[in-house]
Design a protein around this motif. Structure first.
Motif, PDB file in Angstrom:
ATOM      1  N   VAL A  67      31.404  35.602  43.998  1.00  0.00           N
ATOM      2  CA  VAL A  67      32.241  36.331  43.051  1.00  0.00           C
ATOM      3  C   VAL A  67      33.653  35.765  43.107  1.00  0.00           C
ATOM      4  CG1 VAL A  67      33.194  38.576  42.419  1.00  0.00           C
ATOM      5  CG2 VAL A  67      30.858  38.420  43.304  1.00  0.00           C
ATOM      6  N   PHE A  68      34.154  35.335  41.956  1.00  0.00           N
ATOM      7  CA  PHE A  68      35.532  34.863  41.851  1.00  0.00           C
ATOM      8  C   PHE A  68      36.421  36.055  41.511  1.00  0.00           C
ATOM      9  CE2 PHE A  68      38.945  33.824  38.881  1.00  0.00           C
ATOM     10  CZ  PHE A  68      39.727  32.992  39.680  1.00  0.00           C
ATOM     11  N   ILE A  69      37.508  36.206  42.241  1.00  0.00           N
ATOM     12  CA  ILE A  69      38.471  37.277  41.983  1.00  0.00           C
ATOM     13  C   ILE A  69      39.817  36.658  41.677  1.00  0.00           C
ATOM     14  CG2 ILE A  69      39.527  39.391  42.834  1.00  0.00           C
ATOM     15  CD1 ILE A  69      37.321  39.690  44.800  1.00  0.00           C
ATOM     16  N   GLU A  70      40.318  36.977  40.509  1.00  0.00           N
ATOM     17  CA  GLU A  70      41.632  36.494  40.114  1.00  0.00           C
ATOM     18  C   GLU A  70      42.700  37.126  41.003  1.00  0.00           C
ATOM     19  OE1 GLU A  70      43.763  36.037  35.818  1.00  0.00           O
ATOM     20  OE2 GLU A  70      43.056  38.030  36.379  1.00  0.00           O
ATOM     21  N   GLU A  71      43.745  36.368  41.242  1.00  0.00           N
ATOM     22  CA  GLU A  71      44.871  36.926  41.996  1.00  0.00           C
ATOM     23  C   GLU A  71      45.440  38.120  41.240  1.00  0.00           C
ATOM     24  OE1 GLU A  71      45.874  36.165  44.919  1.00  0.00           O
ATOM     25  OE2 GLU A  71      44.554  34.431  45.218  1.00  0.00           O
ATOM     26  N   CYS A  99      31.329  26.960  38.084  1.00  0.00           N
ATOM     27  CA  CYS A  99      30.019  27.213  37.499  1.00  0.00           C
ATOM     28  C   CYS A  99      29.057  27.851  38.489  1.00  0.00           C
ATOM     29  CB  CYS A  99      29.433  25.924  36.948  1.00  0.00           C
ATOM     30  SG  CYS A  99      29.282  24.612  38.179  1.00  0.00           S
ATOM     31  N   ARG A 100      29.294  27.702  39.791  1.00  0.00           N
ATOM     32  CA  ARG A 100      28.381  28.288  40.766  1.00  0.00           C
ATOM     33  C   ARG A 100      28.615  29.778  40.966  1.00  0.00           C
ATOM     34  NH1 ARG A 100      31.193  24.751  44.428  1.00  0.00           N
ATOM     35  NH2 ARG A 100      32.909  25.800  45.483  1.00  0.00           N
ATOM     36  N   ASP A 101      29.738  30.301  40.482  1.00  0.00           N
ATOM     37  CA  ASP A 101      30.001  31.728  40.592  1.00  0.00           C
ATOM     38  C   ASP A 101      29.103  32.500  39.624  1.00  0.00           C
ATOM     39  OD1 ASP A 101      32.095  31.259  42.411  1.00  0.00           O
ATOM     40  OD2 ASP A 101      33.502  30.914  40.768  1.00  0.00           O
ATOM     41  N   SER A 102      28.662  33.675  40.052  1.00  0.00           N
ATOM     42  CA  SER A 102      27.877  34.512  39.150  1.00  0.00           C
ATOM     43  C   SER A 102      28.631  35.779  38.763  1.00  0.00           C
ATOM     44  CB  SER A 102      26.545  34.893  39.793  1.00  0.00           C
ATOM     45  OG  SER A 102      26.753  35.703  40.922  1.00  0.00           O
ATOM     46  N   GLY A 103      29.713  36.065  39.461  1.00  0.00           N
ATOM     47  CA  GLY A 103      30.533  37.213  39.122  1.00  0.00           C
ATOM     48  C   GLY A 103      31.995  36.820  38.997  1.00  0.00           C
ATOM     49  N   PHE A 104      32.707  37.478  38.095  1.00  0.00           N
ATOM     50  CA  PHE A 104      34.102  37.132  37.821  1.00  0.00           C
ATOM     51  C   PHE A 104      34.893  38.424  37.618  1.00  0.00           C
ATOM     52  CE2 PHE A 104      31.248  33.915  36.340  1.00  0.00           C
ATOM     53  CZ  PHE A 104      31.817  32.708  36.722  1.00  0.00           C
ATOM     54  N   ILE A 105      36.034  38.523  38.292  1.00  0.00           N
ATOM     55  CA  ILE A 105      36.898  39.693  38.164  1.00  0.00           C
ATOM     56  C   ILE A 105      38.270  39.234  37.682  1.00  0.00           C
ATOM     57  CG2 ILE A 105      37.992  41.616  39.376  1.00  0.00           C
ATOM     58  CD1 ILE A 105      35.692  41.541  41.385  1.00  0.00           C
ATOM     59  N   PHE A 106      38.696  39.817  36.579  1.00  0.00           N
ATOM     60  CA  PHE A 106      40.011  39.501  36.017  1.00  0.00           C
ATOM     61  C   PHE A 106      40.810  40.791  35.864  1.00  0.00           C
ATOM     62  CE2 PHE A 106      37.071  36.279  34.368  1.00  0.00           C
ATOM     63  CZ  PHE A 106      37.678  35.122  34.821  1.00  0.00           C
ATOM     64  N   PHE A 107      42.150  40.669  35.844  1.00  0.00           N
ATOM     65  CA  PHE A 107      43.038  41.821  35.766  1.00  0.00           C
ATOM     66  C   PHE A 107      43.804  41.812  34.453  1.00  0.00           C
ATOM     67  CE2 PHE A 107      42.371  41.251  40.280  1.00  0.00           C
ATOM     68  CZ  PHE A 107      42.242  42.549  40.763  1.00  0.00           C
ATOM     69  N   LYS A 138      25.665  35.999  34.294  1.00  0.00           N
ATOM     70  CA  LYS A 138      27.003  35.971  34.856  1.00  0.00           C
ATOM     71  C   LYS A 138      27.709  37.225  34.364  1.00  0.00           C
ATOM     72  CE  LYS A 138      27.351  30.956  35.339  1.00  0.00           C
ATOM     73  NZ  LYS A 138      27.297  30.940  36.799  1.00  0.00           N
ATOM     74  N   THR A 139      28.330  37.926  35.292  1.00  0.00           N
ATOM     75  CA  THR A 139      28.933  39.210  34.966  1.00  0.00           C
ATOM     76  C   THR A 139      30.447  39.131  35.109  1.00  0.00           C
ATOM     77  OG1 THR A 139      26.986  40.420  35.692  1.00  0.00           O
ATOM     78  CG2 THR A 139      29.035  41.647  35.567  1.00  0.00           C
ATOM     79  N   VAL A 140      31.140  39.549  34.062  1.00  0.00           N
ATOM     80  CA  VAL A 140      32.597  39.576  34.045  1.00  0.00           C
ATOM     81  C   VAL A 140      33.043  41.034  34.087  1.00  0.00           C
ATOM     82  CG1 VAL A 140      34.674  39.030  32.726  1.00  0.00           C
ATOM     83  CG2 VAL A 140      32.732  37.450  32.709  1.00  0.00           C
ATOM     84  N   VAL A 141      33.918  41.349  35.019  1.00  0.00           N
ATOM     85  CA  VAL A 141      34.511  42.680  35.076  1.00  0.00           C
ATOM     86  C   VAL A 141      36.018  42.526  34.877  1.00  0.00           C
ATOM     87  CG1 VAL A 141      34.912  44.742  36.456  1.00  0.00           C
ATOM     88  CG2 VAL A 141      32.719  43.543  36.611  1.00  0.00           C
ATOM     89  N   VAL A 142      36.532  43.150  33.840  1.00  0.00           N
ATOM     90  CA  VAL A 142      37.965  43.142  33.562  1.00  0.00           C
ATOM     91  C   VAL A 142      38.533  44.477  34.036  1.00  0.00           C
ATOM     92  CG1 VAL A 142      39.753  42.955  31.801  1.00  0.00           C
ATOM     93  CG2 VAL A 142      37.633  41.633  31.577  1.00  0.00           C
ATOM     94  N   LEU A 143      39.487  44.434  34.943  1.00  0.00           N
ATOM     95  CA  LEU A 143      40.121  45.645  35.469  1.00  0.00           C
ATOM     96  C   LEU A 143      41.435  45.855  34.730  1.00  0.00           C
ATOM     97  CD1 LEU A 143      39.482  45.086  39.280  1.00  0.00           C
ATOM     98  CD2 LEU A 143      38.091  46.354  37.634  1.00  0.00           C
ATOM     99  N   MET A 144      41.514  46.946  33.968  1.00  0.00           N
ATOM    100  CA  MET A 144      42.680  47.192  33.113  1.00  0.00           C
ATOM    101  C   MET A 144      43.412  48.441  33.590  1.00  0.00           C
ATOM    102  SD  MET A 144      42.929  47.481  28.962  1.00  0.00           S
ATOM    103  CE  MET A 144      42.324  49.156  28.798  1.00  0.00           C
TER     104      MET A 144
END
Length: 422
Positions: free
Chosen positions: A237-241, A269-277, A350-356
């Motif tokens: 899981v990639f987590i944005e700063e 590309c190897r990440d399956s999860g992504f978290i952005f703010f 691949k799952t993207v979660v945007v935290l707002m």
């Protein structure tokens, strides 16, 4: 590896012990049939020249289509027989035009989804040196025998015996000769390939100790174990700063779910999860631009590409992806591209979660605005995007658990959904 290696994956059985009308090799984990994970485990090894998947004749066209859709280019399909040994022999015969002499041929059960590279390499090297090799594990249960009346007759000393596992490796001419000489009784009732090699060629197999994850899916309960291990092993899981306060809570929740947090500074590309703010106070224009940029990013990451085209340097640049043409499975030749990206996550989605972060009083308006942004243009297929809305009074534990749950479950029903962390 300085010698060619080929693989045969028998998978034409019906799996009676699995207790399902769908054969276990076609049972889906995260939208992908189980057998594709096994194929990928070998296909991603650059020193494996080709893989043969042996399936029931009625399944050939469907399996070919699935291989093509998943860009598994160094794979051909062979028709299985009525027994395990007949199916394996058909797989061996399918390689006669490319594999010969002391080239190494590996045989592995298609429902053994975990094929550790070091273990596979050790078996291949032992097979190259000795002509035949197999993986073993210590017995964990006592083996007993019963008499004709169903009573205990003897108990064996388990320290003297080993469990035979997969993969097994052979010189091609040894396993091919063994099958050419095998009797109908061998084909009908035999199960051990190493025994055939010894019986018909006199080759003594070298035994290599394996890991404890070599089990195969046999019963329905094994599917849940396979899903958990595959999720843990094949994803990150990639987590944005972002705000350290929120990030620490989310990382703690991901760790509790056994989800690996990527150490990279940019999504790969190897990440399956992504978290952005989306930080508090973002204008509507900034939100629209942000969602659009995430959409473009996911399109790049999910495009088919070759490893040589992927820039994974620490400068944070994204992969420059090129579209790969589909394989022609009617062609009897085996494609030998070895530079397909071996780092891609093979999980189906691949799952993207945007935290707002929002002002609590503006919750209704902000949710409607972000919903419009999500629906403006579709994300790529198999990319599921969710938005978790929170404010400064939200429970951080709830925020973290909600995010981790979305990333682990990876379900299409979560696409374009908005959640509120109170």
């Amino acid at each position: 590896m300085d010698f060619p290696v080929f693989v045969v994956l028998p998978g034409s059985g019906v799996g009676l012990r699995f207790g399902s009308p769908t054969p276990k090799q076609y049972t889906c984990i995260k939208d992908k049939p189980l057998f594709l994970y096994t194929v990928h485990a070998f296909h991603r090894l650059p020193w494996v020249q080709a893989v043969v998947v042996v399936v029931a004749p009625s399944d050939i066209s469907c399996v070919q289509q699935l291989l093509e859709e998943n860009h598994l280019t160094r794979v051909r399909v062979a028709a299985g027989g009525k027994t395990r040994h007949r199916s394996i022999y058909n797989g061996v015969k399918a390689l006669r035009n490319v594999c010969r002499g002391n080239d190494v041929l590996l045989i592995h059960d298609i429902v053994r989804v975990l094929a550790d590279e070091s273990v596979v390499m050790n078996v291949a090297k032992a097979a190259k040196l000795y002509g035949a090799a197999g993986i073993t594990r210590p017995l964990t249960s006592t083996v007993i025998a019963k008499d004709s009346d169903g009573f205990l007759s003897e108990s064996l000393d388990r320290t003297k015996y080993l469990a035979s596992e997969m993969p097994q490796g052979f010189h091609f001419d040894i396993i091919n000769t063994a099958y050419e000489k095998a009797t109908e009784y061998d084909f009908e009732f035999g199960t051990e390939c190493l025994h055939l090699a010894s019986k018909y060629t006199g080759t003594k197999a070298s035994l290599v100790e394996g890991l404890d994850n070599l089990w195969k899916v046999t019963y329905r309960k094994d599917i849940f174990a396979a899903e958990g291990i595959l999720t843990e092993n094949l994803s990150s899981v990639f987590i944005e700063e972002g705000s350290p306060r929120y990030r620490e809570s989310i990382v703690a929740s991901l760790n509790s779910e056994n989800l690996m947090v990527s150490s990279e500074k940019s999504p790969l590309c190897r990440d399956s999860g992504f978290i952005f703010f989306l930080p508090l106070g973002s204008s509507e224009s900034n939100k629209a631009t942000r969602i659009s940029n995430i959409r473009v990013l996911m399109k790049k990451i999910t495009s088919n590409h070759f490893e040589d085209d992927c820039d994974r340097q620490s400068n944070g640049s994204l992969p420059d992806c090129k579209k790969e043409s589909a394989s022609n499975f009617c062609d009897s030749s085996i494609q030998t591209h070895n530079n397909e990206c071996s780092n891609c996550s093979f999980l189906a989605n691949k799952t993207v979660v945007v935290l707002m972060e929002i002002n609590r009083s503006d919750r209704g308006r902000d949710i409607e605005n972000i919903r419009e942004r999500l629906l403006e243009a579709p994300f790529p297929d198999k990319v599921y995007v969710s938005v978790v809305v929170f404010h400064n009074e939200s429970n951080l534990h709830t925020l973290g658990d909600m995010t981790a749950s979305l990333l682990r479950n990876q379900h299409s029903g979560m696409n374009c959904q908005i959640y509120y962390a109170q």
